[in-house]
Design an enzyme around this catalytic site. Sequence first.
Site, PDB file in Angstrom:
ATOM      1  N   ASP A 200      -5.025  57.915  26.122  1.00 37.35           N
ATOM      2  CA  ASP A 200      -4.350  57.533  24.542  1.00 37.35           C
ATOM      3  C   ASP A 200      -4.162  58.944  23.900  1.00 37.35           C
ATOM      4  O   ASP A 200      -4.020  60.074  24.088  1.00 37.35           O
ATOM      5  CB  ASP A 200      -5.885  57.052  23.396  1.00 37.35           C
ATOM      6  CG  ASP A 200      -5.844  56.722  22.163  1.00 37.35           C
ATOM      7  OD1 ASP A 200      -4.666  55.855  22.077  1.00 37.35           O
ATOM      8  OD2 ASP A 200      -6.126  57.128  21.285  1.00 37.35           O
ATOM      9  N   GLU A 263       0.288  58.192  26.675  1.00 39.20           N
ATOM     10  CA  GLU A 263       0.808  57.931  25.006  1.00 39.20           C
ATOM     11  C   GLU A 263       1.440  58.473  24.489  1.00 39.20           C
ATOM     12  O   GLU A 263       1.223  59.621  24.526  1.00 39.20           O
ATOM     13  CB  GLU A 263      -0.847  56.319  24.513  1.00 39.20           C
ATOM     14  CG  GLU A 263       0.349  56.240  23.313  1.00 39.20           C
ATOM     15  CD  GLU A 263      -0.881  55.751  22.277  1.00 39.20           C
ATOM     16  OE1 GLU A 263      -0.413  55.306  20.842  1.00 39.20           O
ATOM     17  OE2 GLU A 263      -1.647  56.299  22.296  1.00 39.20           O
TER      18      GLU A 263
END
Length: 529
Positions: A200, A263
């Site tokens: 993330d 990401e």
Amino acid sequence: MRFAWWKSGVVYQVYPRSFQDSSGDGVGDLRGLRRRLDHLVWLGVEAIWISPIYPSPMADFGYDVSDYCGVDPMFGSLAEFDELVRDAHAKGLKIILDLVPNHTSIAHPWFTESRRSRNSPKRDWYIWRDAKPDGAPPNNWLSHFGGGAWSWDENTRQYYYHAYLAEQPDLNWRNPQVRAAIHDVMRFWLRRGVDGFRVDVMWHLMKDAAFRDNPPNPDWTQDRPGIERLLALYSEDQPEVHEVVAEMRTVVDAFDDRVLIGEIYLPIERLVAYYGENLRGAHLPFNFQLLNTPWNAREIADIVERYEEALRETHGGWPNWVLSNHDRPRVAARVGDEQARIAAMLLLTLRGTPTLYYGDELGLARVAVPPERIQDPWAKREPDAGVGRDPSRTPMQWDASPHAGFSAHEPWLPLTEDWEKRNVARMKLDDTSILLLVRKLLHCRRAHLALCVGDWRLLSKDEDVLAYERAQDGERFFIALNFSNQPRTWRLPDDVGAVVAISTHGDRGGECAGGMVELRPNEGLILQA
């Protein structure tokens, strides 16, 4: 020739709250996901990326982690996760786990200890700074969910930094103890059999050491989210982050055949840096260019060409493509029902690894969420900025039974208005459905190396028709996509005859083509030479 599974395969993202509920509480869980593995095998994907399932107060639905080495009871238990991994592997499916290393929950024991006192041994695990002389926050950095990014702790008389909610304090990745702790978390899950991680907000992990103010964004307007008011020059994408990513890659590479995905919402030229020096960074820095590119043949072709050229300069970085995810509007919501088929053919025939978001195989679009049912904390904090993520997180629609077969209870978010027709069971019976189209495309990729790992060559990029060739070991395919709602023609390369393999309309196949190829409105074709 054998290719790494993460190069030749397709990743399928599951938002676990919304895939399948087995407990009857209206929220999806791991037992529900296990129950639906056969759908993914039938569909033809190779790997499942599961959004966070860790224990969490759910301020941001699992992206506020209170224990990195557990499973929230809402989703099940560690034992049930182990069963999921075993079942998935037995069916030939890989499991990719979401890793959230940029921030924890305010309820994580690390943060509880860190805020206990300025002399705490974990004080430096988070980002604490003194106020300015007038009591103001240390700098002007903003939260991605609206407002300032610093919160005052009255007990220790300092501010702590949070790139997202105040309930999500950022870890200090300049501290080697933090790095070692997250590396141990990665090893914990790798030993349990996970096949890799999607990391993330990878580009957030390091911040400017001097905490300089971010400059204003001259293009910001009042109707845009507050986070865009400043250019994130010092709070994101710092040069030192690449050392952090390389260390994560070393952890992953100590285990056989695993993958590291990042990401990263950055322009192409900065994105490709995350492959790392000598490709020792992320295997797949997520390429989100198609989420924002205007939907026409010319601009999409330009993006693909720029990306391919940038990859050549990395000396072998492997491409990847994304059309939807849990944070952005679904592709069908952006381009419409008919062009969603073109999008599926584009995604699954470009060179590189595609990520398919759950429900896109049904053509799910934006679901109207009444104000009283809004769950997303960002939407609640900035209601007029159009940032709500709930419409992209609605339940998977399995059949025409109550609650679309997702749950025996009212789901946590609403279904589409046409759920009784737009569901897996119904669309499996329709040879012209987008579900059957996606399945045909996935199985065609599996059957032909040219379509998953072959070379890519642009053939046409006028305003309406995008055409390209995929080739490998003597196999040749031509893909022609009509982005308009009018008939168009496209000429095959000279002296080439081909057979229509797949039409996005689902009603053509086997016919011979040569010279001029007729494309109906909103039609895409795969032609095999």
